[in-house]
Write a protein that holds these residues in place. Structure first.
Motif, PDB file in Angstrom:
ATOM      1  N   ILE A  93      27.517  43.558  71.910  1.00 49.28           N
ATOM      2  CA  ILE A  93      27.647  42.111  71.518  1.00 49.28           C
ATOM      3  C   ILE A  93      27.372  41.944  69.789  1.00 49.28           C
ATOM      4  N   SER A  94      28.219  41.527  69.146  1.00 45.66           N
ATOM      5  CA  SER A  94      27.898  41.645  67.579  1.00 45.66           C
ATOM      6  C   SER A  94      27.620  40.210  67.328  1.00 45.66           C
ATOM      7  N   ILE A  95      26.669  39.865  66.325  1.00 48.30           N
ATOM      8  CA  ILE A  95      26.306  38.513  66.171  1.00 48.30           C
ATOM      9  C   ILE A  95      26.824  38.306  64.613  1.00 48.30           C
ATOM     10  N   THR A  96      27.814  39.045  64.099  1.00 51.16           N
ATOM     11  CA  THR A  96      27.930  39.068  62.663  1.00 51.16           C
ATOM     12  C   THR A  96      29.413  38.217  62.968  1.00 51.16           C
ATOM     13  N   SER A  97      29.636  37.153  62.158  1.00 50.47           N
ATOM     14  CA  SER A  97      31.096  36.553  62.373  1.00 50.47           C
ATOM     15  C   SER A  97      32.045  37.373  61.483  1.00 50.47           C
ATOM     16  N   PRO A  98      31.857  37.945  60.307  1.00 52.38           N
ATOM     17  CA  PRO A  98      33.320  38.426  60.015  1.00 52.38           C
ATOM     18  C   PRO A  98      33.449  39.822  60.545  1.00 52.38           C
ATOM     19  N   VAL A  99      32.782  40.473  61.445  1.00 52.12           N
ATOM     20  CA  VAL A  99      33.087  41.513  62.269  1.00 52.12           C
ATOM     21  C   VAL A  99      34.153  41.276  63.266  1.00 52.12           C
ATOM     22  N   LEU A 100      35.272  41.631  63.497  1.00 48.85           N
ATOM     23  CA  LEU A 100      36.475  41.020  64.549  1.00 48.85           C
ATOM     24  C   LEU A 100      36.394  41.847  65.619  1.00 48.85           C
ATOM     25  N   LEU A 101      36.633  41.041  66.729  1.00 51.76           N
ATOM     26  CA  LEU A 101      36.543  41.820  68.089  1.00 51.76           C
ATOM     27  C   LEU A 101      37.681  43.117  68.019  1.00 51.76           C
ATOM     28  N   THR A 162      36.015  30.946  64.013  1.00 54.36           N
ATOM     29  CA  THR A 162      34.858  31.442  63.940  1.00 54.36           C
ATOM     30  C   THR A 162      33.749  30.702  62.769  1.00 54.36           C
ATOM     31  N   ARG A 163      34.510  30.721  61.542  1.00 55.32           N
ATOM     32  CA  ARG A 163      33.905  30.175  60.541  1.00 55.32           C
ATOM     33  C   ARG A 163      33.492  28.897  60.505  1.00 55.32           C
ATOM     34  N   ILE A 164      34.135  28.006  60.840  1.00 53.94           N
ATOM     35  CA  ILE A 164      34.027  26.611  60.842  1.00 53.94           C
ATOM     36  C   ILE A 164      33.093  26.441  62.067  1.00 53.94           C
ATOM     37  N   ILE A 253      32.436  23.678  52.661  1.00 58.87           N
ATOM     38  CA  ILE A 253      33.072  24.373  53.542  1.00 58.87           C
ATOM     39  C   ILE A 253      34.151  25.321  53.157  1.00 58.87           C
ATOM     40  N   LYS A 254      34.861  24.854  51.914  1.00 59.77           N
ATOM     41  CA  LYS A 254      35.494  25.965  51.120  1.00 59.77           C
ATOM     42  C   LYS A 254      34.477  26.826  50.587  1.00 59.77           C
ATOM     43  N   ALA A 258      35.302  30.796  51.772  1.00 57.50           N
ATOM     44  CA  ALA A 258      35.518  31.827  50.601  1.00 57.50           C
ATOM     45  C   ALA A 258      34.815  32.859  50.918  1.00 57.50           C
ATOM     46  N   LYS A 259      33.607  32.834  51.091  1.00 56.42           N
ATOM     47  CA  LYS A 259      32.611  34.033  51.277  1.00 56.42           C
ATOM     48  C   LYS A 259      32.940  34.546  52.657  1.00 56.42           C
ATOM     49  N   TYR A 260      33.395  34.120  53.525  1.00 54.30           N
ATOM     50  CA  TYR A 260      33.852  34.576  54.802  1.00 54.30           C
ATOM     51  C   TYR A 260      35.107  35.603  54.541  1.00 54.30           C
ATOM     52  N   ARG A 261      36.085  35.039  53.764  1.00 50.06           N
ATOM     53  CA  ARG A 261      37.298  36.024  53.455  1.00 50.06           C
ATOM     54  C   ARG A 261      36.968  37.047  52.867  1.00 50.06           C
ATOM     55  N   ASP A 262      35.803  36.877  51.786  1.00 47.15           N
ATOM     56  CA  ASP A 262      35.461  38.084  51.158  1.00 47.15           C
ATOM     57  C   ASP A 262      34.823  39.005  51.819  1.00 47.15           C
ATOM     58  N   ASP A 263      33.896  38.558  52.908  1.00 48.03           N
ATOM     59  CA  ASP A 263      33.422  39.573  53.731  1.00 48.03           C
ATOM     60  C   ASP A 263      34.129  40.143  54.632  1.00 48.03           C
ATOM     61  N   LEU A 264      35.198  39.542  55.236  1.00 50.47           N
ATOM     62  CA  LEU A 264      36.434  40.028  55.923  1.00 50.47           C
ATOM     63  C   LEU A 264      37.187  41.135  55.213  1.00 50.47           C
ATOM     64  N   GLU A 265      37.446  41.151  54.106  1.00 49.39           N
ATOM     65  CA  GLU A 265      38.264  41.982  52.946  1.00 49.39           C
ATOM     66  C   GLU A 265      37.126  43.339  53.035  1.00 49.39           C
ATOM     67  N   HIS A 266      35.933  43.128  52.463  1.00 45.73           N
ATOM     68  CA  HIS A 266      35.146  44.297  52.343  1.00 45.73           C
ATOM     69  C   HIS A 266      34.948  44.945  53.643  1.00 45.73           C
TER      70      HIS A 266
END
Length: 279
Positions: A93-101, A162-164, A253-254, A258-266
């Motif tokens: 169980i991951s609790i980290t939002s930018p880590v995808l299933l 997830t993000r919102i 929210i923006k 934006a931080k979430y998208r950056d985390d997803l990419e990295h």
């Protein structure tokens, strides 16, 4: 049930404390590892029976559930630690939002879920947001939901939101606390009221407001209408707030997105590196 925790920072330790405090888990059912082992040892000292271990492999071996309470940049190394240890019947169980299933399902052989806890869970209230991978069975869901229900209201959400929903449930307490802090600071500055008194009054007001919006069945609009008499003091102040706060929460929210998208990419780059996928 035997549960492992990898990472006992702010949220990891909060979950452990909440599970033990609610009676959902006994300390003897928990094994915990942390990058700084001494922190895990201190937690074990506070909760007799909890097992602190120096490696992530030991925290995961033979556990029914393993909570990954770590930061995005730590996933690559933790996944390396767990390769060859996890078995198909285990639930990670991951609790980290930018880590995808699907990322975790590709890299690990076990069942995968994701939950987004909230600081409100510490007092066994608020929500826990739940998402499940393709290998998770109905029995797995029931077991995890039963555990989370002891400290929160588990809510199943679509991963694309997830993000919102994290903004509203997990970040929201900090946002509302900031607004309350500024409200109290202004009261002290403008009137000289004792800060501790103002904070107590404002905090109990916030608690009561939350109850009106949940147990009381009021909407935010209905609550404002009940308090604000047309042409009165509250109505005049609300008009000021509407002017001054126009667009502020859109910007909030923006910013989080934006931080979430950056985390997803990295994270995608890190998890697709040769060291992780072996290609």
């Amino acid at each position: 049930m035997n549960v492992g925790f990898i990472g006992i920072g702010s949220m990891g330790s909060l979950l452990i404390e909440a599970f033990i405090g609610s009676g959902a888990l006994e300390p003897s059912q928990i094994t915990a590892s942390n990058r700084t082992f001494a922190k895990a040892e201190r937690l074990a000292y506070r909760h007799f029976g909890l097992r602190a271990v120096p490696t992530n492999r030991e925290a995961a071996e033979k556990r029914d559930m393993i909570f990954l309470c770590i930061k995005p940049h730590e996933y690559k190394n933790v996944i390396e630690d767990l390769r060859g240890v996890l078995e198909p019947h285990q639930l990670v169980i991951s609790i980290t939002s930018p880590v995808l299933l699907d990322q975790l399902e590709e890299l690990l052989p076990c069942k995968i879920a994701k939950v987004i806890p909230s600081i409100t869970n510490y007092l066994c209230c608020g929500s826990t947001l739940c998402m499940y991978g393709s290998r998770v069975t109905a029995a797995d869901r029931a077991q995890l939901n039963g555990l989370l229900a002891a400290i929160s209201e588990p809510l199943v959400i679509d991963e694309k939101h997830t993000r919102i929903v994290s903004d509203l449930s997990s970040c929201g307490p900090a946002f509302m606390a900031f607004v309350l802090q500024r409200f109290v600071d202004a009261a002290v500055e403008e009137t000289g009221i004792d800060r501790s008194e103002a904070l107590l009054i404002a905090s109990t007001m916030l608690l009561g407001t939350g109850q009106l919006l949940t147990e009381g069945g009021m909407t935010p609009e209905e609550l404002q209408a009940r308090v604000a008499v047309p042409g009165g003091i509250t109505a005049k102040a609300l008009a000021l707030l509407e002017r001054e706060l126009d667009g502020v929460f859109n910007a909030v929210i923006k910013t989080t997105h934006a931080k979430y998208r950056d985390d997803l990419e990295h994270l995608a780059v890190a998890l697709n590196s040769k060291e992780v996928n072996g290609s």
